[in-house]
Design a protein around this motif. Sequence first.
Motif, PDB file in Angstrom:
ATOM      1  N   ASP A   1       0.905  -1.268   0.097  1.00  0.00           N
ATOM      2  CA  ASP A   1      -0.218  -0.159  -0.151  1.00  0.00           C
ATOM      3  C   ASP A   1       0.853   1.302  -0.079  1.00  0.00           C
ATOM      4  O   ASP A   1       1.874   1.293   0.608  1.00  0.00           O
ATOM      5  CB  ASP A   1      -1.112  -0.044   1.174  1.00  0.00           C
TER       6      ASP A   1
ATOM      7  N   ASN B   1      -1.999  10.583  -8.218  1.00  0.00           N
ATOM      8  CA  ASN B   1      -3.503  10.868  -8.504  1.00  0.00           C
ATOM      9  C   ASN B   1      -4.178  11.192  -7.035  1.00  0.00           C
ATOM     10  O   ASN B   1      -5.272  11.675  -7.482  1.00  0.00           O
ATOM     11  CB  ASN B   1      -4.084   9.766  -9.542  1.00  0.00           C
ATOM     12  N   SER B   2      -3.694  10.952  -5.991  1.00  0.00           N
ATOM     13  CA  SER B   2      -4.812  11.054  -4.903  1.00  0.00           C
ATOM     14  C   SER B   2      -3.824  11.341  -3.537  1.00  0.00           C
ATOM     15  O   SER B   2      -2.474  10.874  -3.555  1.00  0.00           O
ATOM     16  CB  SER B   2      -5.646  10.144  -4.692  1.00  0.00           C
TER      17      SER B   2
ATOM     18  N   ASP C   1      -8.138  11.928  -0.746  1.00  0.00           N
ATOM     19  CA  ASP C   1      -8.394  10.726  -0.087  1.00  0.00           C
ATOM     20  C   ASP C   1      -9.129  10.746   1.358  1.00  0.00           C
ATOM     21  O   ASP C   1     -10.003  10.129   1.720  1.00  0.00           O
ATOM     22  CB  ASP C   1      -7.014   9.748   0.130  1.00  0.00           C
TER      23      ASP C   1
ATOM     24  N   SER D   1      -4.654   2.903   0.904  1.00  0.00           N
ATOM     25  CA  SER D   1      -3.841   3.418  -0.175  1.00  0.00           C
ATOM     26  C   SER D   1      -4.387   4.412  -0.972  1.00  0.00           C
ATOM     27  O   SER D   1      -5.332   4.542  -1.482  1.00  0.00           O
ATOM     28  CB  SER D   1      -3.637   2.123  -1.064  1.00  0.00           C
ATOM     29  N   SER D   2      -3.287   5.207  -1.372  1.00  0.00           N
ATOM     30  CA  SER D   2      -3.541   6.312  -2.509  1.00  0.00           C
ATOM     31  C   SER D   2      -3.184   5.881  -3.646  1.00  0.00           C
ATOM     32  O   SER D   2      -2.803   4.897  -3.967  1.00  0.00           O
ATOM     33  CB  SER D   2      -2.649   7.681  -2.218  1.00  0.00           C
ATOM     34  N   SER D   3      -3.758   6.592  -4.881  1.00  0.00           N
ATOM     35  CA  SER D   3      -3.677   6.572  -6.138  1.00  0.00           C
ATOM     36  C   SER D   3      -2.380   6.904  -6.692  1.00  0.00           C
ATOM     37  O   SER D   3      -2.095   8.292  -6.758  1.00  0.00           O
ATOM     38  CB  SER D   3      -4.899   6.728  -6.913  1.00  0.00           C
TER      39      SER D   3
ATOM     40  N   ASP E   1      -1.058   5.554  -9.655  1.00  0.00           N
ATOM     41  CA  ASP E   1      -0.832   4.805 -11.065  1.00  0.00           C
ATOM     42  C   ASP E   1      -1.954   5.107 -12.111  1.00  0.00           C
ATOM     43  O   ASP E   1      -1.694   4.528 -13.081  1.00  0.00           O
ATOM     44  CB  ASP E   1      -0.687   3.145 -11.011  1.00  0.00           C
TER      45      ASP E   1
ATOM     46  N   SER F   1      -7.771   9.879 -13.386  1.00  0.00           N
ATOM     47  CA  SER F   1      -9.198   9.952 -13.405  1.00  0.00           C
ATOM     48  C   SER F   1      -9.705  11.272 -13.497  1.00  0.00           C
ATOM     49  O   SER F   1      -9.014  12.500 -13.201  1.00  0.00           O
ATOM     50  CB  SER F   1      -9.645   9.796 -11.901  1.00  0.00           C
TER      51      SER F   1
ATOM     52  N   LYS G   1     -14.943   8.535  -1.141  1.00  0.00           N
ATOM     53  CA  LYS G   1     -13.740   7.830  -0.424  1.00  0.00           C
ATOM     54  C   LYS G   1     -13.933   8.092   0.953  1.00  0.00           C
ATOM     55  O   LYS G   1     -13.635   6.893   1.816  1.00  0.00           O
ATOM     56  CB  LYS G   1     -12.592   8.595  -0.948  1.00  0.00           C
TER      57      LYS G   1
END
Length: 407
Positions: free
Chosen positions: A5, A74-75, A182, A382-384, A386, A389, A400
């Motif tokens: 994560d 991304n987040s 998030d 977990s943050s994004s 990869d 969006s 979220k």
Amino acid sequence: MAIGDVIVGIDIGASKISLVVGEVNNFNQIEVICNTSKKSNGIQKSKIVDENALGESISETITEAEKELDMKINSAYITIPGKYITIVQNSITKETRDKYSGISSRDVSNAIMQAKDIEIPDGKQLIDVITNNFILDNGKIIKDPVGSLSTSFTLNAQIILADKEYLKTISNIFKKVDIDVDGIIPITLAEREVAFDEIEKKDYVMLLDVGAENTDIGVFDGNKFIYTNSIPIGGQNITNDIAIVLNISVEEAEKLKRQYGLALKSYIDNDNEIVLNTSKDGEKIIRSSNVVEIIEARVEQLFELVNRDISNQGIKQKINNVVLTGQGISNISKSDIVGKITLNIPVKMANNKIANIVSPTYNTSYALVKYIAARPFAKTVSSSVDANSDENIFKRFMEKVRDFFYS
């Protein structure tokens, strides 16, 4: 939290934006894989005064982190000052669905869902539910009831509400920089994770996080989050005082503050002479005691304002200890003694137990990552890092929050 994560934490301060990316390693610990910071613009006294300027500062910080990581962020989780937070205490008693199998994670999730069902005042919005403890039908108090044989249980929780206008503003800024939010966490709630020792985590303790322009107050009774607020005084105020009183540049004032960082004149060992290099009054010589007097006055005022705030809240008499942290005061010796004299409560500087992990610049953002990693009953943390969006960030933020805390 699962191995692999990745959690991105961003602390939005008045002087800097700091970012830490942590990854859960094979030992189920947070390993810092990136940390970076940039000068913050667009914030004054915790108030966002220029969305575009702040957005640019955040974007620059993220871009630098992405280059270091060689991946797209991304987040992220972000901090929020205490002045925008309201804490509501709530207790929920639930029957166990199957008393023979014990309390299930679903029972707990349903209790958390029910705990958030409160009347929310106008101008406020729910951003978090903190599970304080659980009481079984035999009176036993535990942190995690899953698997316990009990016909019913009571959840004691704190419902965290935030100023709706601030949320809209910060969400709009992150939308512009193409980052999903998030979660939003009060500064002192995150800081507690690294500032308190194990004894303090069980006591009635106040945390003071002194930044550049603000001091965040957090009061805790063990795991119970009691109160938070922000006082509009920080380390930059001390620098400005020195510059104004001595009629010198801010740069020289900052240098003097660091060199003669002492909060009590009575502790001066050698009252040596100082030649001011940028004095607008021509060549001028002062003594180090002149600098210390200025520092002492502002530090004393800070604690007086804190004292007034917690006294007005009716919680001062319950506080057993005070822990000081933050770059705005960490380098000013004897600040803890000034605090003890003013508050009439024992005061200590936080132990910098994470100094071998990150520099003081990243204390809060690292604490944020640690706090998120330690959250119980979370569906995912977990943050994004990869995927892109194009969804509406504010809508995704609320989804979220719901998934993270109530699923």
